[in-house]
Design a protein around this motif. Sequence first.
Motif, PDB file in Angstrom:
ATOM      1  N   THR A  59      43.024 125.441  31.621  1.00 45.32           N
ATOM      2  CA  THR A  59      43.656 126.153  32.743  1.00 45.32           C
ATOM      3  C   THR A  59      43.722 127.646  32.493  1.00 45.32           C
ATOM      4  O   THR A  59      43.388 128.462  33.368  1.00 45.32           O
ATOM      5  CB  THR A  59      45.074 125.607  33.002  1.00 45.32           C
ATOM      6  N   LEU A  60      44.131 128.036  31.297  1.00 45.92           N
ATOM      7  CA  LEU A  60      44.330 129.464  31.031  1.00 45.92           C
ATOM      8  C   LEU A  60      43.017 130.191  30.800  1.00 45.92           C
ATOM      9  O   LEU A  60      42.901 131.373  31.117  1.00 45.92           O
ATOM     10  CB  LEU A  60      45.295 129.636  29.853  1.00 45.92           C
ATOM     11  N   GLU A  61      42.020 129.506  30.270  1.00 40.73           N
ATOM     12  CA  GLU A  61      40.695 130.127  30.167  1.00 40.73           C
ATOM     13  C   GLU A  61      40.115 130.355  31.559  1.00 40.73           C
ATOM     14  O   GLU A  61      39.555 131.408  31.858  1.00 40.73           O
ATOM     15  CB  GLU A  61      39.761 129.252  29.339  1.00 40.73           C
ATOM     16  N   ALA A  62      40.263 129.360  32.428  1.00 39.58           N
ATOM     17  CA  ALA A  62      39.726 129.473  33.785  1.00 39.58           C
ATOM     18  C   ALA A  62      40.440 130.558  34.582  1.00 39.58           C
ATOM     19  O   ALA A  62      39.853 131.156  35.494  1.00 39.58           O
ATOM     20  CB  ALA A  62      39.847 128.139  34.506  1.00 39.58           C
ATOM     21  N   ALA A  63      41.695 130.832  34.235  1.00 41.37           N
ATOM     22  CA  ALA A  63      42.477 131.834  34.969  1.00 41.37           C
ATOM     23  C   ALA A  63      42.017 133.258  34.699  1.00 41.37           C
ATOM     24  O   ALA A  63      42.317 134.167  35.475  1.00 41.37           O
ATOM     25  CB  ALA A  63      43.963 131.700  34.601  1.00 41.37           C
ATOM     26  N   GLU A  64      41.276 133.465  33.606  1.00 43.66           N
ATOM     27  CA  GLU A  64      40.778 134.804  33.250  1.00 43.66           C
ATOM     28  C   GLU A  64      41.908 135.831  33.335  1.00 43.66           C
ATOM     29  O   GLU A  64      41.866 136.781  34.112  1.00 43.66           O
ATOM     30  CB  GLU A  64      39.605 135.190  34.147  1.00 43.66           C
ATOM     31  N   LEU A  65      42.896 135.650  32.488  1.00 45.08           N
ATOM     32  CA  LEU A  65      44.111 136.470  32.548  1.00 45.08           C
ATOM     33  C   LEU A  65      43.878 137.919  32.153  1.00 45.08           C
ATOM     34  O   LEU A  65      44.638 138.799  32.550  1.00 45.08           O
ATOM     35  CB  LEU A  65      45.180 135.864  31.623  1.00 45.08           C
ATOM     36  N   GLY A  66      42.872 138.181  31.352  1.00 45.30           N
ATOM     37  CA  GLY A  66      42.733 139.529  30.810  1.00 45.30           C
ATOM     38  C   GLY A  66      43.837 139.776  29.807  1.00 45.30           C
ATOM     39  O   GLY A  66      44.329 138.852  29.139  1.00 45.30           O
ATOM     40  N   ASP A  67      44.260 141.019  29.677  1.00 46.25           N
ATOM     41  CA  ASP A  67      45.382 141.326  28.790  1.00 46.25           C
ATOM     42  C   ASP A  67      46.670 140.807  29.413  1.00 46.25           C
ATOM     43  O   ASP A  67      46.930 141.025  30.598  1.00 46.25           O
ATOM     44  CB  ASP A  67      45.493 142.832  28.555  1.00 46.25           C
ATOM     45  N   ALA A  68      47.469 140.113  28.617  1.00 46.40           N
ATOM     46  CA  ALA A  68      48.717 139.533  29.121  1.00 46.40           C
ATOM     47  C   ALA A  68      49.829 139.746  28.107  1.00 46.40           C
ATOM     48  O   ALA A  68      49.583 139.804  26.892  1.00 46.40           O
ATOM     49  CB  ALA A  68      48.543 138.042  29.394  1.00 46.40           C
ATOM     50  N   ILE A  69      51.035 139.854  28.609  1.00 46.73           N
ATOM     51  CA  ILE A  69      52.216 140.014  27.768  1.00 46.73           C
ATOM     52  C   ILE A  69      53.171 138.860  28.042  1.00 46.73           C
ATOM     53  O   ILE A  69      53.441 138.524  29.194  1.00 46.73           O
ATOM     54  CB  ILE A  69      52.931 141.358  28.031  1.00 46.73           C
TER      55      ILE A  69
END
Length: 228
Positions: free
Chosen positions: A43-53
């Motif tokens: 799920t999180l790879e597919a979301a392509e979050l970029g930089d996240a905090i």
Amino acid sequence: MTSKRRVTADERLLDFRHREEWKQKAAWRVMKIQSEFVGGFDTLEAAELGDAIGVYGSARTEVDSEEYKLGVELGRKLGEAGFSVITGGGPGAMEAANRGAVEAGVKSIGLGIELPFEQGINEFVDIQLDFHYFFVRKVMFLKYSQGFCALPGGYGTMDELFESLTLVQTEKVGKFPIALIGIDYWGGLVDWLRSSMVQQRKINDKDVDLLLVTDDLDEAIAHMQQAG
């Protein structure tokens, strides 16, 4: 009406009273743990979050409080700086940070956890994951965050804070800035680290320096940007 307390998956795994049940269903539970890791990564790879905090803080923070307003502003400023925002997805300070992220137009992630009593995911989360196991959830926080900001919180916040500190200190993760928001709230803890742990040589001065304690959100954001 009092909510009925549920037995959680973590409790079935860890509490000795459920030992026999665990032995009987061990293979199935290991597969369940594996599935949580796989589902989280996918799920999180597919979301392509970029930089996240990652933002920590109390679920008990009141919506009409100054702490809640601070959390909204923190989430918004993180978003304006180009960060996605990851929280535990619950109410209080977590909701505030997610709300600020939505206002800034960035991805707002909630990593929920099964608890004995219902807590639920707040309405400002647009990417939601629900976990049965705390340790799986912690891996997701650490893998997909470039740094952490901690608003005033309780045991859960302290747990997440000191686990991340331990991983930084032992070089299990690289450059990973951590900011404690609220000098009045966190200052006594940091003073104790210096007066007790450092004084008795349980940690070094540089270990305390891994923490930025501030009331200035712009300073906290700048600290997070050091992860790049």
